[in-house]
Every structure is written in structure tokens, then in C-alpha cells.
Enzyme design. Structure first.
Site, PDB file in Angstrom:
ATOM      1  N   PHE A 294      80.536  61.669 -29.170  1.00  0.00           N
ATOM      2  CA  PHE A 294      79.286  61.061 -28.733  1.00  0.00           C
ATOM      3  C   PHE A 294      78.123  61.976 -29.135  1.00  0.00           C
ATOM      4  CE2 PHE A 294      81.224  58.525 -24.929  1.00  0.00           C
ATOM      5  CZ  PHE A 294      81.639  57.552 -25.798  1.00  0.00           C
TER       6      PHE A 294
ATOM      7  N   CYS B  30      83.587  65.073 -28.218  1.00  0.00           N
ATOM      8  CA  CYS B  30      85.002  64.994 -28.587  1.00  0.00           C
ATOM      9  C   CYS B  30      85.338  65.748 -29.863  1.00  0.00           C
ATOM     10  CB  CYS B  30      85.425  63.532 -28.699  1.00  0.00           C
ATOM     11  SG  CYS B  30      85.180  62.635 -27.151  1.00  0.00           S
TER      12      CYS B  30
ATOM     13  N   GLU C 235      85.133  55.028 -39.323  1.00  0.00           N
ATOM     14  CA  GLU C 235      85.966  56.092 -39.884  1.00  0.00           C
ATOM     15  C   GLU C 235      86.816  55.581 -41.039  1.00  0.00           C
ATOM     16  OE1 GLU C 235      89.018  59.685 -38.661  1.00  0.00           O
ATOM     17  OE2 GLU C 235      88.743  58.033 -37.240  1.00  0.00           O
TER      18      GLU C 235
END
Length: 409
Positions: A397, A163, A314
Site C-alpha cells: 500500500f 507489504c 503485476e
């Protein structure tokens, strides 16, 4: 940032669940409404909703002769690439194609095609397996299609960092320009998660939201009640040029790719490092590459997928690196997770934020998770901002991370 190494963004092309084209996407960002809805293609599945590109007609936009052989994500990539080149004021009929590179980020290819063809194979109907099966499934084929369509004879690459792929492609394009390997780089990402096998696969991983009764409320980054991401689709393409070359042809500049950082978590094949060490490394590398400090960043477009673990990791990293708490938005709440396209789309969204000095809101942010309390999250409505520098983060990932520092024109 060293002026001699500055890379200008002179063109944008956007195809996303918010619409087709820059204007439609910016209007959708400011509206702040999720695009998630039940999808007939996913009927009967445990997760039967996604964020689809509205009104996308490949035959009308590309012509039937070209459109018929392309997968949906490839059609979107080609449309976005044409948009970006036109937006840059460039003419493929007159440019030196040997000095034009194409780099496309793709996390995974042809899930819809695999779905269809595997049924023929499983039923022993081998004669019904498409002769285009292999070409449609090759990771590099769409970069090749774009190169062919544009007459770009320079390096033609596909990159796959899950991603983070779209952001990685932008960073690599920047590097090719700095190295003198090309004069123009058409870069970005494309992918479509709108397929039954994709929905089943991500669902079995526990990665998707299960709010099927209210799809528009499903994607909720940094919200205490988040339960996973929503599949999306789209393509984002940018035209990059050296700043001096853009000036020489009096091109409109939409902004600059000032810094790029990449890293690996080296932690787990899908679960993010809870300490955010890899993502922090990518972020600090991008800042150093841009010649900026964390305090110079006035806005962050967060990766923000709405997964329980990812958002916590995050949020902790961003609060640690940016204690001055610049305004943060998470646009996957609007578009869903467009996978390999996300990094490129969100880089473009960040450039539009800088150009318009407005931060789009995060949808569905009703109660901020305690882990994200250190962030200044923009919700409910757009917020005016006064800054020339912003950060866009993309994590994938495999612990593959990319961060881009973007500055206004």
C-alpha cells in the site's frame, strides 16, 4: 554482478503458517496446500479465517521471562533471528557485536495489543491499560529486542514500506554491508495479521477474500475467481555477509542477494498503478544492480496477493519485462499474506527454490485469469527448474515497491 559487491546469505530462519524452521517450510511449499482455516480468535466476524503459525509456543521457545512482554509477531521475529544466526554457524557470544546490524521490516505493529488495550480505554478502565502499551506499539521495538538478544551493537533499524517491508529490509542490509557499516546484517520481516481489528479493517477495505465456507480455497493468486487475500502471520530472517567474509570463515552459503530495486508508484494510497510503472522500475533496477538481463531470470516468486487489481497489474508487468516467461509461483496461496513479513519469507523461499531446483506450486489455481495468460504459472505440483537466478517481488500500500534478484550459491 560485481564479485566485490556480492552479498552472501549464510543463514535462514523461518516461522510461517507452513511451520517453524527451514525444513518444515520447504516441505510445506512442496506439498502445495493452503494453510487457511477458521480461527477461533476471529469468531463472529464476517471474515473469520486466516493462516496461522501452527503450534507456536513463545514461552517454550523463548522462555516465559522474555516471552511475556512481547507481541506475537515479535516472538516470531526473535525465534526466526535465533534460527538464522545458528544456521549461519555464528555465535553471538564470540562475534564483534559492534559490527553486527539488525534491520527488521514491519508493515504495522501490535494489532492484537491495540485491540485489547483500546477496549480498556473505551471503557474508562485506564488502570487496566498495560504499562507495556507504548513499548509494544513502537515500530522499532522489535529490532531493538533482537539486537539485545543477540548482542548486536551495530545499526538497529525498523523499516516500514507496507507489504514490501521485509524485502526492503534485505535490500538495506545489503547496502549497509556494501558501505562497510557492518560485517554481519541480520535482516528480515515480521508481522501478524491475526487480530480482530485487522480482519475488520482489511475487510472494510474490500481487500480480503470472503470464501468463509471454504477457507483453504480462498487464497487464489492469478485465478479468474480470486476475490482478495487471506491474512497470515510469520517472520523470515536472513543473515547477510560480504561474500569474501563468508569464504574466509568457510561458511555455508545459501545464495546471494545480487540485486535490489525500490520504487514508488506515486499513483494512489492503496490502489496499484494499473500500468505497473513503479513495479517495473523496481524490477528493472534490481536487474541492473545485479548486472543481469531479464533473460537471465529463470524463476519468479510473484507478490501475487489474489486481489483483483493487484494481480492484473503485476501480471502485465511481469509479462512485459520477461517475455521468455520463466516459471512463476505465488506462495501467498499457501501462507496467506504475512504483510510485513512476506518479502523476507518469499526471498527465503526463492533461495530454497534455487538450492533445490524445484519451483513450489501455486495453490487454488484452477482457471488462470486472462490478464495472466502471458505467465507460466506453476500449479498442482512442484516443477523442476534449471537456473541460477530468480526474482522475488514485493509491493505494498502507498505504492511502495521492492524487488530482489537472488542467485544460487
Amino acid at each position: 554482478m560485481n564479485a566485490s559487491s556480492a552479498v552472501a546469505v549464510t543463514g535462514l530462519g523461518l516461522v510461517s503458517p507452513l511451520g517453524i524452521g527451514v525444513e518444515a517450510n520447504w516441505a510445506g511449499l512442496l506439498a502445495g496446500a493452503s494453510t487457511a482455516a477458521t480461527d477461533p480468535l476471529l469468531e463472529g466476524l464476517s471474515v473469520d479465517f486466516c493462516c496461522a503459525v501452527p503450534g507456536f509456543d513463545g514461552d517454550a521457545l523463548l522462555g516465559r521471562a522474555l516471552s511475556w512482554r512481547l507481541e506475537p509477531y515479535a516472538k516470531m521475529a526473535l525465534v526466526a533471528a535465533r534460527q538464522a544466526v545458528a544456521d549461519a554457524g555464528l555465535d553471538p557470544e564470540s562475534w564483534d557485536g559492534a559490527r553486527v546490524a539488525v534491520i527488521l521490516g514491519v508493515g504495522g505493529t501490535s494489532t492484537q495489543h491495540w485491540d485489547r488495550q483500546s477496549k480498556h480505554f473505551a471503557a474508562e478502565n485506564h488502570s487496566r491499560v498495560s504499562p507495556l502499551f507504548i513499548s509494544r506499539c513502537l515500530t522499532g521495538i522489535t529490532a531493538g529486542e533482537i539486537s539485545t538478544d543477540l548482542g548486536a551493537f551495530g545499526p538497529s533499524l525498523s523499516v516500514s514500506t507496507a507489504c514490501a517491508s521485509g524485502a526492503t529490509a534485505i535490500g538495506l542490509g545489503r547496502d549497509l554491508l556494501r558501505a562497510g557499516s557492518c560485517d554481519i546484517a541480520v535482516v528480515g520481516g515480521a508481522e501478524s495479521g491475526r487480530a480482530r481489528i485487522a480482519s475488520i479493517g482489511f475487510s472494510r477495505m474490500g481487500a480480503l477474500s470472503t470464501r468463509g465456507a471454504a477457507p483453504a480455497e480462498a487464497s487464489r493468486p492469478f485465478d479468474a475467481e480470486r476475490d482478495g487475500f487471506v491474512l497470515g502471520e510469520g517472520a523470515g530472517m536472513l543473515v547477510l555477509e560480504r561474500a569474501e567474509d563468508a569464504r574466509a570463515r568457510s561458511a555455508r552459503v545459501r545464495g546471494h542477494v545480487a540485486g535490489y530495486g525500490a520504487s514508488a508508484d506515486a499513483h494512489h494510497y492503496t490502489t496499484p498503478d494499473p500500468e505497473g510503472r513503479g513495479t517495473e522500475l523496481a524490477t528493472r533496477t534490481a536487474l541492473a544492480d545485479a548486472g543481469l538481463t531479464a533473460a537471465d531470470i529463470g524463476h519468479i516468486n510473484a507478490h501475487g496477493t489474489a486481489t483483483p487489481l493487484g494481480d492484473v497489474a503485476e501480471a502485465g508487468m511481469l509479462a512485459r519485462v520477461f517475455p521468455h516467461a520463466p516459471p512463476v509461483t505465488a506462495t501467498k496461496s499457501l501462507t496467506g499474506h504475512t504483510l510485513g513479513a512476506a518479502g523476507a519469507l518469499e526471498a527465503a523461499f526463492t533461495l530454497l527454490t534455487l538450492a533445490n531446483q524445484q519451483v513450489p506450486p501455486t495453490a487454488n489455481l484452477e482457471r488462470v485469469d486472462d490478464a495472466a495468460a502471458g505467465l507460466d504459472l506453476v500449479a498442482d505440483k512442484p516443477r523442476d527448474v534449471f537456473t541460477t537466478s530468480a526474482l522475488s517481488t514485493s509491493f505494498g500500500f502507498g505504492g511502495q515497491n521492492a524487488a530482489l534478484v537472488l542467485t544460487s550459491a
